[in-house]
Design an enzyme around this catalytic site. Structure first.
Site, PDB file in Angstrom:
ATOM      1  N   TYR A   1     -38.554  41.936  17.215  1.00 43.61           N
ATOM      2  CA  TYR A   1     -38.281  43.360  17.452  1.00 43.61           C
ATOM      3  C   TYR A   1     -39.617  44.073  17.712  1.00 43.61           C
ATOM      4  O   TYR A   1     -40.210  44.644  16.788  1.00 43.61           O
ATOM      5  CB  TYR A   1     -37.595  43.998  16.244  1.00 43.61           C
ATOM      6  CG  TYR A   1     -36.256  43.410  15.875  1.00 43.61           C
ATOM      7  CD1 TYR A   1     -35.166  43.498  16.731  1.00 43.61           C
ATOM      8  CD2 TYR A   1     -36.075  42.776  14.644  1.00 43.61           C
ATOM      9  CE1 TYR A   1     -33.929  42.972  16.384  1.00 43.61           C
ATOM     10  CE2 TYR A   1     -34.841  42.258  14.281  1.00 43.61           C
ATOM     11  CZ  TYR A   1     -33.776  42.355  15.155  1.00 43.61           C
ATOM     12  OH  TYR A   1     -32.560  41.832  14.794  1.00 43.61           O
TER      13      TYR A   1
ATOM     14  N   ASP B   1     -34.860  52.126  11.480  1.00 43.73           N
ATOM     15  CA  ASP B   1     -36.020  51.418  10.923  1.00 43.73           C
ATOM     16  C   ASP B   1     -37.187  52.378  10.698  1.00 43.73           C
ATOM     17  O   ASP B   1     -37.868  52.319   9.665  1.00 43.73           O
ATOM     18  CB  ASP B   1     -36.486  50.317  11.878  1.00 43.73           C
ATOM     19  CG  ASP B   1     -35.484  49.208  12.044  1.00 43.73           C
ATOM     20  OD1 ASP B   1     -35.734  48.097  11.556  1.00 43.73           O
ATOM     21  OD2 ASP B   1     -34.439  49.444  12.678  1.00 43.73           O
TER      22      ASP B   1
ATOM     23  N   TYR C   1     -38.519  40.660  23.844  1.00 45.39           N
ATOM     24  CA  TYR C   1     -37.236  41.238  23.435  1.00 45.39           C
ATOM     25  C   TYR C   1     -36.359  41.487  24.660  1.00 45.39           C
ATOM     26  O   TYR C   1     -36.831  41.885  25.721  1.00 45.39           O
ATOM     27  CB  TYR C   1     -37.462  42.568  22.702  1.00 45.39           C
ATOM     28  CG  TYR C   1     -36.173  43.271  22.310  1.00 45.39           C
ATOM     29  CD1 TYR C   1     -35.491  42.898  21.164  1.00 45.39           C
ATOM     30  CD2 TYR C   1     -35.635  44.279  23.110  1.00 45.39           C
ATOM     31  CE1 TYR C   1     -34.304  43.518  20.810  1.00 45.39           C
ATOM     32  CE2 TYR C   1     -34.446  44.905  22.762  1.00 45.39           C
ATOM     33  CZ  TYR C   1     -33.785  44.521  21.617  1.00 45.39           C
ATOM     34  OH  TYR C   1     -32.609  45.140  21.276  1.00 45.39           O
TER      35      TYR C   1
ATOM     36  N   GLN D   1     -28.358  55.550  16.663  1.00 42.75           N
ATOM     37  CA  GLN D   1     -28.254  54.700  15.477  1.00 42.75           C
ATOM     38  C   GLN D   1     -28.015  55.595  14.267  1.00 42.75           C
ATOM     39  O   GLN D   1     -28.084  56.824  14.391  1.00 42.75           O
ATOM     40  CB  GLN D   1     -29.547  53.884  15.299  1.00 42.75           C
ATOM     41  CG  GLN D   1     -29.377  52.406  15.526  1.00 42.75           C
ATOM     42  CD  GLN D   1     -30.645  51.611  15.264  1.00 42.75           C
ATOM     43  OE1 GLN D   1     -31.727  52.150  15.083  1.00 42.75           O
ATOM     44  NE2 GLN D   1     -30.510  50.302  15.255  1.00 42.75           N
TER      45      GLN D   1
ATOM     46  N   GLY E   1     -25.583  50.181  13.710  1.00 42.61           N
ATOM     47  CA  GLY E   1     -26.581  49.482  12.914  1.00 42.61           C
ATOM     48  C   GLY E   1     -26.101  48.122  12.444  1.00 42.61           C
ATOM     49  O   GLY E   1     -26.910  47.257  12.133  1.00 42.61           O
TER      50      GLY E   1
ATOM     51  N   ASP F   1     -24.417  45.408  13.945  1.00 43.84           N
ATOM     52  CA  ASP F   1     -24.041  45.008  15.296  1.00 43.84           C
ATOM     53  C   ASP F   1     -22.807  44.121  15.383  1.00 43.84           C
ATOM     54  O   ASP F   1     -21.899  44.379  16.175  1.00 43.84           O
ATOM     55  CB  ASP F   1     -25.205  44.245  15.953  1.00 43.84           C
ATOM     56  CG  ASP F   1     -26.502  45.029  15.969  1.00 43.84           C
ATOM     57  OD1 ASP F   1     -26.585  46.085  15.326  1.00 43.84           O
ATOM     58  OD2 ASP F   1     -27.451  44.565  16.624  1.00 43.84           O
TER      59      ASP F   1
ATOM     60  N   ARG G   1     -27.444  34.725  13.883  1.00 47.89           N
ATOM     61  CA  ARG G   1     -27.415  35.785  14.884  1.00 47.89           C
ATOM     62  C   ARG G   1     -26.010  35.934  15.472  1.00 47.89           C
ATOM     63  O   ARG G   1     -25.156  35.069  15.291  1.00 47.89           O
ATOM     64  CB  ARG G   1     -28.409  35.460  16.006  1.00 47.89           C
ATOM     65  CG  ARG G   1     -29.861  35.357  15.572  1.00 47.89           C
ATOM     66  CD  ARG G   1     -30.414  36.705  15.168  1.00 47.89           C
ATOM     67  NE  ARG G   1     -30.370  37.651  16.290  1.00 47.89           N
ATOM     68  CZ  ARG G   1     -30.666  38.949  16.202  1.00 47.89           C
ATOM     69  NH1 ARG G   1     -31.015  39.470  15.053  1.00 47.89           N
ATOM     70  NH2 ARG G   1     -30.606  39.722  17.253  1.00 47.89           N
TER      71      ARG G   1
ATOM     72  N   GLU H   1     -35.666  39.939   6.771  1.00 48.89           N
ATOM     73  CA  GLU H   1     -34.798  40.946   7.399  1.00 48.89           C
ATOM     74  C   GLU H   1     -33.519  41.139   6.581  1.00 48.89           C
ATOM     75  O   GLU H   1     -33.063  42.259   6.367  1.00 48.89           O
ATOM     76  CB  GLU H   1     -34.457  40.496   8.819  1.00 48.89           C
ATOM     77  CG  GLU H   1     -33.624  41.486   9.613  1.00 48.89           C
ATOM     78  CD  GLU H   1     -33.341  41.020  11.030  1.00 48.89           C
ATOM     79  OE1 GLU H   1     -32.689  41.775  11.781  1.00 48.89           O
ATOM     80  OE2 GLU H   1     -33.756  39.887  11.398  1.00 48.89           O
TER      81      GLU H   1
END
Length: 433
Positions: free
Chosen positions: A31, A38, A83, A103, A163, A165, A199, A395
Site C-alpha cells: 500500500y 488509515d 500497487y 472510506q 473499508g 472490502d 486476500r 495488518e
C-alpha cells in the site's frame, strides 16, 4: 495487560519508516499511497510523539479533497508501481490524482481526540480552524449526494468504500454485479506481496474493477450512481463512523463557535433512526442492508457492534450486543473477529472474512466502555495488545492462533498500539481500558 515499553519505540519507528514526507503509507510495497481512514488512525499514533507531524498527516490528506467536498479513499501523492489500481486506472483528472470513492469518515472524531490529547493546544486550535470547514464540506457531501432522500443511511457504491472490502456481508450484492465483458486487462499486485489465501478472490477483484468502470462511465455523478449503480448497500461501518463523526463535528462547532449546530443535529437525528432500523431483535445484532432489495444482510460482522461507538443503541440493545460478543468469544482465542465465527462464511485468515483488525477493535472497545461494559472493553484492548506483542504490527491477525496476517510493519496497527500505550483510556470513554 501492561504495555511492553520496548515495543513503543518500535511502533514509532514503523510510522517513521512509512513516512513519505508528510503522509504515511500503510506499509511499503503493498500500500504505497495515502489512504483516508488509515491516515486518521495514523495521525492519532503520530500524536503520541510528534504533534506537528500528526497534523501534517491530515493536511496532506485534504490535498485530495474534491471541489464537491468528497474526500477520496486514496490520494496518489507520487507515482508508485507496486500497487493496482493506480491513478491511471481511476482516470480522475486532478492534482494530486485520487481515487473516486470514499472510506469510513473517521477524521472528525480523530481531530477531536487529537485536541483532547494535545500538549500544544495553540497548534491544535489553529489546525482545527483550518480543517473544520473542509470536514464540514465532506459531511455535507455525504448528506447531499449519498443520502439525498434523508433516509438516515448512506448509500455505499463499492465494497472498497466500506473499508471491509471482501466481507461476507457483500457476497450477494457483489455477486449480482455482472463482470464487464470489456473489462480492461489487469495484473493484481497485492498477491505478489501477501499469500493469496489471505486476500480477496480473483472473482471479487473482477467485480471490484467492473464497478470502477461503472463509476467512470457515469462521469462520477453520485446522484446517478445512487440510482443506477449495481452495488448499493447500507454499511454499518460507514453509517456508525459517520454518526460518531457528526457528533464530534457538532462538539467542535460548539467548542469553537462555528455555528453549524442545527444543521448537524438534523443529520444526527436522521442517522440515529437509520442505524437503529438495522437492529435484528432475534439475532441480538445489527445487520447491514442491501439497498437494491431492501433486505437485511443476515451475517454478523465486527461492524455489527459499532452502534455502541455511534452511541445510537439503547441500553437494552447494548446488553444484547454484549451477550452476542460473549458468544463469539467462546469460539475464538482473540476478539473481535471480523465475521461471526459460527457463520459458515467465516474464514479465519482471509482479509475481512474472519481476521481481527486493531483499528476496529479500538472503535468497538470505545463503544463498550462508554456503555459501561469496561470488562469487555478491557478484554478487547488486552487481546489487541497481546496480538501486537506476540505477532508484530501486522495488518490483521488470525483470531484462533494469533498469527500475524497481511502486510507487515503496518502503520495503523502500530498507531493503535501507541494510542493505547500512551493513554490506557480510550478517548472520551472515561474508563480505564
Amino acid at each position: 495487560m501492561q504495555i511492553q515499553e520496548s515495543l513503543v519505540p518500535e511502533a514509532q519507528q514503523i510510522l517513521q519508516a512509512n513516512d513519505r514526507g508528510g503522509f504515511t503509507v500503510p506499509t511499503a510495497g503493498l500500500y504505497p499511497f495515502q489512504w483516508l481512514w488509515d491516515a486518521g488512525f495514523t495521525a492519532l499514533g503520530w500524536m503520541q510523539f510528534d504533534e506537528a507531524r500528526a497534523w501534517q498527516e491530515l493536511d496532506l490528506l485534504f490535498q485530495g479533497q474534491w471541489s464537491n467536498g468528497m474526500l477520496p479513499h486514496i490520494v496518489f501523492h507520487r507515482p508508485e508501481a507496486t500497487y493496482f489500481p493506480g491513478p491511471e486506472r481511476w482516470g480522475v483528472a486532478r492534482t494530486p490524482p485520487t481515487s473516486a470513492i470514499t472510506q469510513p469518515p473517521v477524521v472528525a472524531s480523530v481531530v477531536r481526540w487529537m485536541l483532547e490529547r494535545a500538549r500544544n493546544p495553540v497548534l491544535a486550535e489553529e489546525k482545527i480552524r483550518s480543517l473544520y470547514p473542509r470536514i464540514l464540506a465532506y459531511h455535507r457531501w455525504f448528506k447531499r449526494e449519498r443520502d439525498p432522500h434523508n433516509t438516515g443511511l448512506v448509500t455505499v457504491l463499492h465494497p472498497w468504500e466500506t473499508g471491509a472490502d471482501n466481507s461476507p456481508a457483500w457476497d450477494e450484492a457483489l455477486g449480482r454485479v455482472t463482470v464487464d465483458p470489456d473489462l480492461p486487462p489487469y495484473t493484481r499486485r497485492d498477491t505478489s506481496h501477501v499469500d493469496p489465501s489471505q486476500r480477496p478472490h480473483q472473482s471479487e477483484y473482477d467485480r471490484f474493477l467492473t464497478l470502477l468502470e461503472v463509476y467512470k462511465r457515469a462521469g462520477f455523478d453520485q446522484l446517478r450512481l445512487v440510482r443506477e449503480c449495481p452495488f448499493r448497500v447500507a454499511s454499518l461501518l460507514i453509517d456508525c463512523v459517520l454518526h460518531r463523526a457528526n457528533r464530534d463535528l457538532l462538539w467542535l462547532s460548539e467548542r469553537f463557535g462555528f455555528g453549524d449546530e442545527a444543521e448537524i443535529a438534523g443529520w444526527l437525528e436522521a442517522s440515529r433512526q437509520g442505524i437503529e432500523s438495522l437492529w435484528d431483535e432475534g439475532a441480538g445484532l445489527y445487520f447491514n442492508r442491501d439497498l437494491r432489495t431492501g433486505q437485511p444482510i443476515r451475517v454478523g460482522v465486527s461492524a455489527s457492534f459499532l452502534p455502541l461507538f455511534a452511541g445510537t443503541a439503547s441500553p437494552e440493545r447494548a446488553r444484547r450486543l454484549l451477550g452476542t460478543l460473549e458468544a463469539w468469544a467462546g469460539r475464538v482465542r482473540y476478539l473481535v473477529p471480523s465475521t461471526d465465527p459460527s457463520s459458515p462464511r467465516f474464514e479465519a485468515q482471509r482479509y475481512w472474512r474472519g481476521p481481527v483488525w486493531a483499528v476496529v477493535n479500538y472503535l468497538i472497545a470505545l463503544g463498550f466502555s462508554e456503555y459501561g461494559y469496561g470488562e469487555m472493553a478491557g478484554r478487547i484492548r488486552q487481546d489487541t495488545l497481546e496480538l501486537c506483542e506476540t505477532a508484530g504490527f501486522s495488518e490483521y491477525f488470525h483470531p484462533l492462533t494469533g498469527q500475524g496476517l497481511g502486510g507487515g510493519s503496518f502503520s495503523w496497527t502500530a498507531a493503535i498500539y501507541l494510542a493505547w500505550s500512551q493513554s490506557p483510556h480510550t478517548p472520551g470513554a472515561g474508563g480505564s481500558l
